[in-house]
Design an enzyme around this catalytic site. Sequence first.
Site, mmCIF file in Angstrom:
data_model
loop_
_atom_site.group_PDB
_atom_site.id
_atom_site.type_symbol
_atom_site.label_atom_id
_atom_site.label_comp_id
_atom_site.label_asym_id
_atom_site.label_seq_id
_atom_site.Cartn_x
_atom_site.Cartn_y
_atom_site.Cartn_z
ATOM 1 N N ARG A 108 0.881 -1.177 0.000
ATOM 2 C CA ARG A 108 0.000 0.000 0.000
ATOM 3 C C ARG A 108 0.907 1.211 0.000
ATOM 4 O O ARG A 108 1.728 1.386 0.901
ATOM 5 C CB ARG A 108 -0.910 0.008 1.224
ATOM 6 C CG ARG A 108 -1.588 1.343 1.437
ATOM 7 C CD ARG A 108 -2.712 1.302 2.434
ATOM 8 N NE ARG A 108 -3.863 0.632 1.871
ATOM 9 C CZ ARG A 108 -5.094 0.682 2.391
ATOM 10 N NH1 ARG A 108 -5.312 1.369 3.496
ATOM 11 N NH2 ARG A 108 -6.089 0.036 1.832
ATOM 12 N N HIS A 135 -7.447 1.054 -6.473
ATOM 13 C CA HIS A 135 -7.637 0.146 -5.325
ATOM 14 C C HIS A 135 -8.334 -1.130 -5.842
ATOM 15 O O HIS A 135 -9.472 -1.422 -5.470
ATOM 16 C CB HIS A 135 -8.476 0.855 -4.258
ATOM 17 C CG HIS A 135 -8.418 0.233 -2.899
ATOM 18 N ND1 HIS A 135 -7.645 -0.872 -2.602
ATOM 19 C CD2 HIS A 135 -9.054 0.564 -1.730
ATOM 20 C CE1 HIS A 135 -7.808 -1.180 -1.317
ATOM 21 N NE2 HIS A 135 -8.654 -0.337 -0.783
ATOM 22 N N GLN A 138 -10.085 -3.787 -3.475
ATOM 23 C CA GLN A 138 -11.369 -3.333 -2.932
ATOM 24 C C GLN A 138 -12.498 -3.657 -3.914
ATOM 25 O O GLN A 138 -13.562 -4.138 -3.523
ATOM 26 C CB GLN A 138 -11.313 -1.814 -2.686
ATOM 27 C CG GLN A 138 -12.615 -1.240 -2.163
ATOM 28 C CD GLN A 138 -12.952 -1.773 -0.781
ATOM 29 O OE1 GLN A 138 -12.140 -1.696 0.118
ATOM 30 N NE2 GLN A 138 -14.163 -2.311 -0.610
ATOM 31 N N ASP A 226 -17.337 7.300 -0.981
ATOM 32 C CA ASP A 226 -16.096 7.072 -0.233
ATOM 33 C C ASP A 226 -15.751 8.397 0.444
ATOM 34 O O ASP A 226 -16.355 9.441 0.146
ATOM 35 C CB ASP A 226 -14.983 6.614 -1.208
ATOM 36 C CG ASP A 226 -13.664 6.268 -0.513
ATOM 37 O OD1 ASP A 226 -13.683 6.054 0.719
ATOM 38 O OD2 ASP A 226 -12.621 6.231 -1.196
ATOM 39 N N CYS A 265 -16.318 1.552 0.848
ATOM 40 C CA CYS A 265 -15.153 0.704 1.116
ATOM 41 C C CYS A 265 -14.715 0.771 2.571
ATOM 42 O O CYS A 265 -14.026 -0.128 3.051
ATOM 43 C CB CYS A 265 -13.998 1.081 0.193
ATOM 44 S SG CYS A 265 -13.359 2.741 0.482
ATOM 45 N N ARG A 293 -13.425 -8.611 1.495
ATOM 46 C CA ARG A 293 -12.021 -8.341 1.186
ATOM 47 C C ARG A 293 -11.216 -9.624 1.369
ATOM 48 O O ARG A 293 -10.363 -9.980 0.549
ATOM 49 C CB ARG A 293 -11.463 -7.238 2.104
ATOM 50 C CG ARG A 293 -12.044 -5.852 1.881
ATOM 51 C CD ARG A 293 -11.652 -5.292 0.528
ATOM 52 N NE ARG A 293 -10.213 -5.221 0.359
ATOM 53 C CZ ARG A 293 -9.433 -4.232 0.783
ATOM 54 N NH1 ARG A 293 -9.971 -3.185 1.399
ATOM 55 N NH2 ARG A 293 -8.115 -4.248 0.575
#
Length: 308
Positions: A108, A135, A138, A226, A265, A293
């Site tokens: 990440r 991402h 996700q 988000d 998310c 996830r």
Amino acid sequence: MMKHFLSLSDAGGDAIAAMLNDAIDRKAARQDWPKGKTDSDAPLANHTLAMIFEKSSTRTRVSFDMAIRQLGGTSIVMDSGSMQLGRGETVADTARVLSRYADAIMIRTGDHSKIRELAAHASVPVINGLTDLSHPCQIMADLLTIIEHGKALPGLEVAWLGDGNNVLNSILEAAGLMKFNVRIGCPEGYEPDTGFVGLARKGGANVTLTRNPADAVRDADIVVTDTWISMGQDHAETKLQAMMPYQVNAALMSHAKSDALFMHCLPAHRGEEVTDEVLDGPQSVIWDEAENRLHAQKSVLRWCFGQI
Ligand code: CP
Ligand code: NVA
């Protein structure tokens, strides 16, 4: 050939569909098991996943750790601040060294060029655990959640509200690959990356952009939002003000189909991009999304090792 998972396009639509099917089967096969119990076939026994975090994480960190354990492997989790990477060792040298110890690397980070460089110098698969650009893990979980809740991906109408960020970029990438449509309601200056919009349209997805949040949501199957301020961004008051009309609240949700799902998310900023009544309401699938996830990433790991 090395199978890196830096973007959804690295896998493509057919492999994504196969990964989602695998995730559904594996999830069903271990229903009610203790979470630490290894899957009966232990497909990644003796494999080690090294994880590097240059930004905070709860879900990605824990779900990848549990994913590799359930597949029979182990993990090493590192914060870049406590690595030599944090004091100037190059990304390329870090990639070369970690490739000698671990069987795969998940990172990440901020600048997407860093993950590309890591992948270019690693001799093991590299997985994108979020960059400022995208991402993809996700969105694998999001697609799994949508299917689990009885909705087919082709032709689906997905409404995105708020900031045109990394999560939206990966939704757009998925739209082109899995043939669903995206309506974006966002203020001027906060549109998604034009490359991802182009990619979606090239794949046959219908992508529309409006300044009217109700128009974005009208008759949508899925409503997604988000955080307005992503990791690494300034907490700018001007941005929060511009985003306020795009808050997902009960009034806005009422424009979507009556069986529409609300997705996020997480982490959520309750009272900013979404209200409690929506997050905790009957249309919200956020906890399934978070759980998935784990299941989706097990299939991503298996794909990286050529098992899917
Ligand atoms: N959604 C997500 O990536 O969560 P974390 O930042 O907690 O990993
Ligand atoms: N857009 C958010 C996603 C967090 C999981 C961020 O980058 O901070």
